[in-house]
Scaffold this motif. Structure first.
Motif, short mmCIF file in Angstrom:
data_model
loop_
_atom_site.label_atom_id
_atom_site.label_comp_id
_atom_site.label_asym_id
_atom_site.label_seq_id
_atom_site.Cartn_x
_atom_site.Cartn_y
_atom_site.Cartn_z
N UNK A 64 0.67 -1.19 0.03
CA UNK A 64 0.03 -0.14 0.05
C UNK A 64 0.72 1.21 -0.08
N UNK A 65 1.92 1.30 0.92
CA UNK A 65 2.88 2.48 0.76
C UNK A 65 3.52 2.52 -0.43
N UNK A 66 4.04 1.57 -1.07
CA UNK A 66 4.87 1.61 -2.45
C UNK A 66 3.65 2.07 -3.27
N UNK A 67 2.35 1.74 -3.23
CA UNK A 67 1.50 2.22 -4.38
C UNK A 67 1.46 3.67 -4.43
N UNK A 68 1.04 4.38 -3.09
CA UNK A 68 0.65 5.74 -2.91
C UNK A 68 1.74 6.57 -2.63
N UNK A 69 3.05 6.25 -2.43
CA UNK A 69 4.24 7.09 -2.21
C UNK A 69 4.82 7.59 -3.54
N UNK A 70 4.19 8.51 -4.07
CA UNK A 70 4.53 8.98 -5.45
C UNK A 70 5.93 9.48 -5.72
N UNK A 71 6.65 8.71 -6.57
CA UNK A 71 8.06 8.84 -6.72
C UNK A 71 8.88 8.50 -5.75
N UNK A 72 8.61 7.69 -4.63
CA UNK A 72 9.36 6.86 -3.74
C UNK A 72 9.20 5.78 -3.77
N UNK A 73 10.25 5.08 -3.43
CA UNK A 73 10.24 3.39 -3.09
C UNK A 73 10.63 3.31 -1.68
N UNK A 74 9.85 2.37 -0.97
CA UNK A 74 10.32 2.02 0.39
C UNK A 74 11.77 2.17 0.69
N UNK A 75 12.48 1.54 -0.05
CA UNK A 75 14.05 1.75 0.15
C UNK A 75 14.72 3.16 0.28
N UNK A 76 13.88 4.01 -0.51
CA UNK A 76 14.67 5.32 -0.54
C UNK A 76 14.03 6.29 0.70
N UNK A 77 12.99 5.89 1.19
CA UNK A 77 12.66 6.39 2.22
C UNK A 77 13.43 6.54 3.61
N UNK A 125 0.89 13.74 3.37
CA UNK A 125 0.22 13.63 2.08
C UNK A 125 0.18 12.07 1.71
N UNK A 126 1.21 11.41 1.91
CA UNK A 126 1.19 9.80 1.65
C UNK A 126 0.26 9.38 2.39
N UNK A 127 -0.14 9.70 3.69
CA UNK A 127 -1.13 8.99 4.60
C UNK A 127 -2.33 9.54 4.22
N UNK A 128 -2.69 10.98 3.78
CA UNK A 128 -3.77 11.17 3.49
C UNK A 128 -4.28 10.56 2.14
N UNK A 129 -3.44 10.29 1.23
CA UNK A 129 -3.84 9.60 -0.09
C UNK A 129 -4.38 8.21 0.34
N UNK A 130 -3.59 7.31 0.96
CA UNK A 130 -3.90 6.18 1.60
C UNK A 130 -5.12 6.39 2.29
#
Length: 137
Positions: A64-77, A125-130
């Motif tokens: 879910x995080x990966x889907x909604x994290x626009x322009x970010x991968x989990x590894x980059x966070x 922003x991420x959590x709001x989209x989710x």
């Protein structure tokens, strides 16, 4: 600091350590609980439930995080942001007594204390989209 915020911070500590050291969450959680002296803190049961919940649903949470994290991968966070997002998504999807705005606000407030200057806005922003678009449990 409220008991639930302390619980989220402790859960973050466990998730952060497991993530950085590439260790299983149950192992890190058991070690954390084992280090605590009596009497145990009142927030411990909620902290444990957060860690266990994230562990149980980690694949779905990360997808879910990966889907909604626009322009970010989990590894980059940043590690803190990734794990605050995991806790918040777990609460959004699986903890009915926590309202969505509370889960988001708590993650943002902890990010203000513990992460980068850009982290609160990113997580909000991420959590709001989710919260707005992702299907629930």
């Amino acid at each position: 600091m409220s008991a639930r915020r302390r619980a989220r911070k402790r859960a973050l500590d466990v998730l952060y350590e497991a993530d950085l050291r590439d260790l299983p969450l149950p192992q890190v959680l058991d070690a954390y609980v084992g280090r605590l002296e009596s009497p145990r803190p009142e927030h411990l049961p909620y902290a444990v439930s957060l860690v266990k919940g994230v562990d149980t649903h980690l694949k779905r949470i990360d997808e879910t995080i990966s889907t909604y994290a626009e322009g970010w991968t989990l590894d980059r966070m940043p590690v803190v942001d990734r794990n605050l997002a995991r806790i918040a998504v777990y609460e959004l999807f699986f903890v009915d007594e926590i309202d969505d705005p509370v889960a988001i606000t708590e993650a943002v407030e902890l990010a203000k204390e513990l992460s980068t200057d850009d982290s609160p806005r990113f997580l909000n922003g991420l959590l709001g989209r989710i919260a707005d678009y992702a299907p629930r449990h």
